[in-house]
Design a protein around this motif. Structure first.
Motif, PDB file in Angstrom:
ATOM      1  N   GLN A  92       6.739   7.896   3.860  1.00 24.48           N
ATOM      2  CA  GLN A  92       7.093   6.479   3.727  1.00 24.48           C
ATOM      3  C   GLN A  92       6.902   6.075   2.269  1.00 24.48           C
ATOM      4  OE1 GLN A  92       7.803   4.047   6.252  1.00 24.48           O
ATOM      5  NE2 GLN A  92       8.186   5.822   7.549  1.00 24.48           N
ATOM      6  N   TYR A  93       7.816   5.276   1.771  1.00 22.12           N
ATOM      7  CA  TYR A  93       7.617   4.763   0.413  1.00 22.12           C
ATOM      8  C   TYR A  93       8.270   3.399   0.277  1.00 22.12           C
ATOM      9  CZ  TYR A  93      12.403   6.492  -0.135  1.00 22.12           C
ATOM     10  OH  TYR A  93      13.733   6.715   0.040  1.00 22.12           O
ATOM     11  N   HIS A  94       7.734   2.632  -0.664  1.00 20.45           N
ATOM     12  CA  HIS A  94       8.400   1.400  -1.080  1.00 20.45           C
ATOM     13  C   HIS A  94       9.175   1.730  -2.349  1.00 20.45           C
ATOM     14  CE1 HIS A  94       5.744  -0.906   1.561  1.00 20.45           C
ATOM     15  NE2 HIS A  94       4.754  -0.175   1.092  1.00 20.45           N
ATOM     16  N   MET A  95      10.460   1.503  -2.336  1.00 18.09           N
ATOM     17  CA  MET A  95      11.223   1.664  -3.579  1.00 18.09           C
ATOM     18  C   MET A  95      11.766   0.285  -3.937  1.00 18.09           C
ATOM     19  SD  MET A  95      13.795   4.609  -4.691  1.00 18.09           S
ATOM     20  CE  MET A  95      15.314   4.347  -5.577  1.00 18.09           C
ATOM     21  N   LEU A  96      11.189  -0.279  -4.984  1.00 20.07           N
ATOM     22  CA  LEU A  96      11.418  -1.693  -5.284  1.00 20.07           C
ATOM     23  C   LEU A  96      12.243  -1.853  -6.562  1.00 20.07           C
ATOM     24  CD1 LEU A  96       7.794  -3.004  -4.543  1.00 20.07           C
ATOM     25  CD2 LEU A  96       9.696  -2.636  -2.946  1.00 20.07           C
ATOM     26  N   GLU A 101       0.859  -1.184   0.000  1.00 15.02           N
ATOM     27  CA  GLU A 101       0.000   0.000   0.000  1.00 15.02           C
ATOM     28  C   GLU A 101       0.893   1.230   0.000  1.00 15.02           C
ATOM     29  OE1 GLU A 101      -3.347   0.197   2.776  1.00 15.02           O
ATOM     30  OE2 GLU A 101      -3.109  -1.965   3.092  1.00 15.02           O
ATOM     31  N   GLY A 102       0.309   2.368  -0.272  1.00 15.00           N
ATOM     32  CA  GLY A 102       1.056   3.620  -0.229  1.00 15.00           C
ATOM     33  C   GLY A 102       1.830   3.860  -1.518  1.00 15.00           C
ATOM     34  N   ILE A 103       2.960   4.561  -1.377  1.00 13.60           N
ATOM     35  CA  ILE A 103       3.737   4.941  -2.560  1.00 13.60           C
ATOM     36  C   ILE A 103       4.680   3.788  -2.936  1.00 13.60           C
ATOM     37  CG2 ILE A 103       5.422   6.583  -3.487  1.00 13.60           C
ATOM     38  CD1 ILE A 103       4.338   8.633  -1.445  1.00 13.60           C
ATOM     39  N   VAL A 104       4.575   3.354  -4.189  1.00 13.25           N
ATOM     40  CA  VAL A 104       5.441   2.275  -4.676  1.00 13.25           C
ATOM     41  C   VAL A 104       6.250   2.818  -5.851  1.00 13.25           C
ATOM     42  CG1 VAL A 104       5.543  -0.066  -5.603  1.00 13.25           C
ATOM     43  CG2 VAL A 104       3.690   0.571  -4.014  1.00 13.25           C
ATOM     44  N   VAL A 105       7.550   2.943  -5.649  1.00 18.95           N
ATOM     45  CA  VAL A 105       8.421   3.453  -6.706  1.00 18.95           C
ATOM     46  C   VAL A 105       9.108   2.251  -7.353  1.00 18.95           C
ATOM     47  CG1 VAL A 105      10.303   5.039  -7.264  1.00 18.95           C
ATOM     48  CG2 VAL A 105       8.807   5.527  -5.305  1.00 18.95           C
ATOM     49  N   VAL A 106       8.884   2.069  -8.650  1.00 22.32           N
ATOM     50  CA  VAL A 106       9.423   0.894  -9.341  1.00 22.32           C
ATOM     51  C   VAL A 106      10.678   1.300 -10.112  1.00 22.32           C
ATOM     52  CG1 VAL A 106       8.904  -0.969 -10.955  1.00 22.32           C
ATOM     53  CG2 VAL A 106       7.075  -0.012  -9.555  1.00 22.32           C
ATOM     54  N   VAL A 107      11.825   0.722  -9.729  1.00 21.97           N
ATOM     55  CA  VAL A 107      13.098   1.048 -10.393  1.00 21.97           C
ATOM     56  C   VAL A 107      13.781  -0.249 -10.832  1.00 21.97           C
ATOM     57  CG1 VAL A 107      13.453   3.196  -9.093  1.00 21.97           C
ATOM     58  CG2 VAL A 107      14.389   1.041  -8.206  1.00 21.97           C
ATOM     59  N   GLY A 108      14.878  -0.106 -11.548  1.00 23.77           N
ATOM     60  CA  GLY A 108      15.635  -1.277 -11.987  1.00 23.77           C
ATOM     61  C   GLY A 108      16.469  -0.931 -13.200  1.00 23.77           C
ATOM     62  N   ASN A 109      17.201  -1.927 -13.702  1.00 25.99           N
ATOM     63  CA  ASN A 109      18.020  -1.623 -14.885  1.00 25.99           C
ATOM     64  C   ASN A 109      17.145  -1.624 -16.136  1.00 25.99           C
ATOM     65  OD1 ASN A 109      17.790  -4.472 -14.716  1.00 25.99           O
ATOM     66  ND2 ASN A 109      19.482  -4.710 -16.136  1.00 25.99           N
ATOM     67  N   TYR A 110      17.710  -1.100 -17.220  1.00 28.24           N
ATOM     68  CA  TYR A 110      17.009  -1.068 -18.497  1.00 28.24           C
ATOM     69  C   TYR A 110      16.450  -2.441 -18.813  1.00 28.24           C
ATOM     70  CZ  TYR A 110      18.951   3.430 -20.023  1.00 28.24           C
ATOM     71  OH  TYR A 110      19.272   4.749 -20.156  1.00 28.24           O
ATOM     72  N   GLN A 130      -4.497   5.495  -2.165  1.00 29.27           N
ATOM     73  CA  GLN A 130      -4.223   4.308  -1.343  1.00 29.27           C
ATOM     74  C   GLN A 130      -3.014   3.548  -1.897  1.00 29.27           C
ATOM     75  OE1 GLN A 130      -8.288   2.797  -1.694  1.00 29.27           O
ATOM     76  NE2 GLN A 130      -8.443   2.878   0.545  1.00 29.27           N
ATOM     77  N   VAL A 131      -2.960   3.464  -3.223  1.00 24.42           N
ATOM     78  CA  VAL A 131      -1.764   2.914  -3.865  1.00 24.42           C
ATOM     79  C   VAL A 131      -1.336   3.889  -4.965  1.00 24.42           C
ATOM     80  CG1 VAL A 131      -0.788   1.027  -5.218  1.00 24.42           C
ATOM     81  CG2 VAL A 131      -2.438   0.515  -3.384  1.00 24.42           C
ATOM     82  N   THR A 132      -0.110   4.372  -4.880  1.00 20.83           N
ATOM     83  CA  THR A 132       0.433   5.298  -5.873  1.00 20.83           C
ATOM     84  C   THR A 132       1.681   4.655  -6.468  1.00 20.83           C
ATOM     85  OG1 THR A 132      -0.403   7.209  -4.681  1.00 20.83           O
ATOM     86  CG2 THR A 132       1.418   7.609  -6.203  1.00 20.83           C
ATOM     87  N   ILE A 133       1.593   4.281  -7.747  1.00 22.17           N
ATOM     88  CA  ILE A 133       2.707   3.554  -8.372  1.00 22.17           C
ATOM     89  C   ILE A 133       3.461   4.497  -9.297  1.00 22.17           C
ATOM     90  CG2 ILE A 133       3.325   1.631  -9.904  1.00 22.17           C
ATOM     91  CD1 ILE A 133       0.767   0.209  -8.841  1.00 22.17           C
ATOM     92  N   ILE A 134       4.764   4.583  -9.094  1.00 26.76           N
ATOM     93  CA  ILE A 134       5.580   5.460  -9.925  1.00 26.76           C
ATOM     94  C   ILE A 134       6.546   4.608 -10.736  1.00 26.76           C
ATOM     95  CG2 ILE A 134       7.210   7.385  -9.914  1.00 26.76           C
ATOM     96  CD1 ILE A 134       5.881   8.239  -7.260  1.00 26.76           C
TER      97      ILE A 134
END
Lengths: 238, 356
Positions: free
Chosen positions: A120-124, A6-15, A93-97
């Motif tokens: 607070q954020y999830h950076m995955l 839940e909350g802010i989900v920041v999606v990162v990773g390599n190309y 409630q869920v914010t996906i970046i």
């Protein structure tokens, strides 16, 4: 095992790790689990295959997608909509970046530091061990360090996304799970979930998956293929 | 090494290294910048060199210099950048130097757009730049084929002492597919001591090598042009490659299509077959030399009623198809441009209209 995010989900990773496909499918899954969901396409570095390709799917499910202005959708320019900072300040409630690849793609996050301030954020970090540069633990940690330095934010979780698109086998999936579990142990980053394409799911022994599974209904397909229709069960409101 | 998932642009970069090319000069442009991004990390790991030029014009002469010195060398760009390089490419062809150019085409003319296109077909196949010359041009339809053609391009450039071009569209560069690199495509560079300006000491020779494209004596320049023509004639004899799809059936319509467009057509052919309409396809893998005989023969098939050139350009390959068919069948054009890619449904509708 259910996905719990839940909350802010920041999606990162390599190309090419599959961030956008994961972000779109996670948005659909969270929506169908009963959450209000917003998605921001923050990929300023990739010219093709961006979240914007799935805008009609997301609109149909009443998932708000923040994009650059329509007439700039195919511009070869890094456009950052001021709406993104707004949606971080007042998250749903869920914010996906969905962030662009590598440190180059993650640099934009540092410009949003003020909006993130104290939140607070999830950076995955999305990991596909069948991609070059993330086929070893050291490679994944190297990318992690570069992304964190560019973003000036800390990664705090992992998503396993082992796949060779149409040529993925169950063995690739099992090996991928083992790989991200080992990475999780060595990095002390929580493994939030792994992915399996819907077409492959019937062949997968769920007993062997020691973590939640996000079903991927592939949306980013070349013009001679059709996007898959998501079939998540609707859980009712939360 | 098993299969890995790669973008076309990354696979082209990796394939060049696997082919033994450690020299890459380039200038970034969408939709091929990932080649430079990939090689800027990867080349130093294998003792190679990536140098970004001041412009594509500069890059084309960096390629010329390295090729003249006997090195394997390549560059990648996209449509407007290739136009800028065309002067250098003409000099390289005139000097008979081996080099590899990759064009990941985008919409045009001018700056156009950044989405996939096949709008540079005529530019690539009819002699880019000034003077009387040709490139050997290969057109991949998958990431795997892009990697393999890149590896094959270096020995071909050396065989003919002529620039070779990989003609891909933006989607070939940007899409991700599983790819495997085959070591059996690795080749040793040919002995270049007979012509390369690689230093008399290096080759232990007292003979000076001179590389030039300036021939003031018209008789000598004519001989030079005839020598070049003989190479292009030999390419026509030895290098034509194509794929034939459903050509053993009683097809009513013959499609000619290449690159990304041929993937869409392939889906249409399969779907139409399932509906009971047989359609054949010739997919040129080399567009110069063009598979003229294969297209001509296929068009003469006993049940064939119409031929279609289906392309992401406004009837450029059409001219080669018409030339190949030699009036034996009506030749139609279907396509879209500017970044739009026709869908399988649109191709199906068009092909059905020809079969009626």
């Amino acid at each position: 095992m259910e996905i719990e995010l839940e909350g802010i989900v920041v999606v990162v990773g390599n190309y090419g790790s599959g961030k956008t496909e994961v972000a779109i499918n996670l948005a659909v899954e969270r929506k169908k689990a009963g959450f209000d969901v917003r998605v921001a396409d923050l990929d300023l570095v990739n010219p093709y295959f961006r979240t914007r390709e799935a805008r009609s799917l997301l609109a149909g499910l009443d998932i708000d997608l923040v994009l650059p202005p329509e007439d700039m959708l195919h511009a070869d320019l890094p456009l950052l909509s001021p709406l993104v900072a707004g949606m971080i300040r007042k998250p749903s409630q869920v914010t996906i970046i969905d962030v662009g690849g590598n440190d180059a793609g993650a640099t934009v996050l540092s410009a949003l530091a003020e909006a993130f301030g104290g939140k607070q954020y999830h950076m995955l970090q999305v990991i596909n061990p069948l991609r070059p540069n993330t086929d070893t633990i050291a490679g994944c940690l190297n990318i992690r360090g570069q992304i964190e330095a560019a973003a000036r934010m800390s990664i705090n979780g992992l998503i396993g996304n082992a796949n060779l698109i149409d040529e993925t086998t169950p063995a690739d999936i099992y090996r991928g799970v083992e790989f991200v579990q080992r990475l999780s142990k060595e990095s002390a980053l929580a493994l939030r979930f792994v992915t399996v394409a819907d077409e492959l799911l019937p062949e997968i022994d769920m007993e062997r998956m020691a973590c939640p599974v996000l079903t991927i209904y592939r949306q980013l397909v070349p013009p001679w293929k059709k996007a898959r229709v998501p079939q998540h069960q609707f859980n009712g409101g939360k | 090494m098993g299969k890995v998932l790669m973008k076309g642009n990354e696979a082209i970069g990796e394939a060049a290294i696997r082919a033994g090319c450690l020299n890459y000069f380039a200038y970034p442009i969408t939709p091929q910048s990932e080649v430079a991004e990939y090689l800027s990390r990867r080349l130093p790991e294998v003792g190679g060199l990536f140098l970004q030029g001041e412009s594509e014009v500069a890059v084309s002469y960096m390629i010329l210099g390295a090729a003249a010195a006997g090195e394997r060398v390549f560059t990648t760009s996209s449509s407007p950048g290739i136009s800028l390089m065309s002067e250098g490419i003409s000099y390289i062809a005139g000097m008979q130097l081996p080099a590899v150019f990759v064009n990941i085409m985008r919409g045009g003319p001018g700056l156009g757009g950044i989405l996939p296109s096949q709008a540079d077909y005529l530019q690539a196949t009819k002699g880019i730049g000034h003077g009387d010359f040709r490139l050997l041009v290969m057109a991949p339809a998958s990431v795997q084929e892009a990697a393999e053609m890149t590896m094959k391009a270096f020995p071909l450039a050396e065989k003919y002492r002529n620039p070779v071009m990989i003609l891909g569209d933006g989607l070939i560069g940007q899409m991700m597919e599983p790819v495997e690199f085959h070591d059996n495509l690795k080749t040793k560079p040919v002995d270049k001591n007979g012509w390369a300006t690689n230093g008399m000491d290096t080759r232990g020779s007292s003979q000076r090598n001179l590389i030039r494209s300036l021939y003031l004596d018209p008789e000598v320049l004519n001989r030079h042009n005839l020598e070049l023509k003989a190479k292009y004639d030999r390419m026509q004899q030895e290098e034509i490659r194509f794929e034939a799809v459903n050509i053993d059936s009683d097809y009513k319509v013959l499609i000619v299509s290449y690159g990304t467009m041929s993937r869409v057509c392939r889906t249409a052919v399969d779907q139409l077959k399932a509906e009971g309409l047989e359609v054949g396809m010739i997919r040129p893998q080399t567009v110069f030399p063009f598979p003229e005989e294969a297209v001509g023969n296929a068009a003469a098939g006993k049940s064939c009623r119409a031929v279609a050139s289906i392309e992401m350009s406004m009837g450029q390959m059409l001219e080669d198809v018409q030339r190949s068919v030699k009036g034996r069948q009506p030749v139609h054009w279907f396509g879209k441009c500017g970044g739009e890619v026709p869908t399988p449904e649109e191709v199906i509708e068009f092909v059905r209209s020809l079969a009626r």
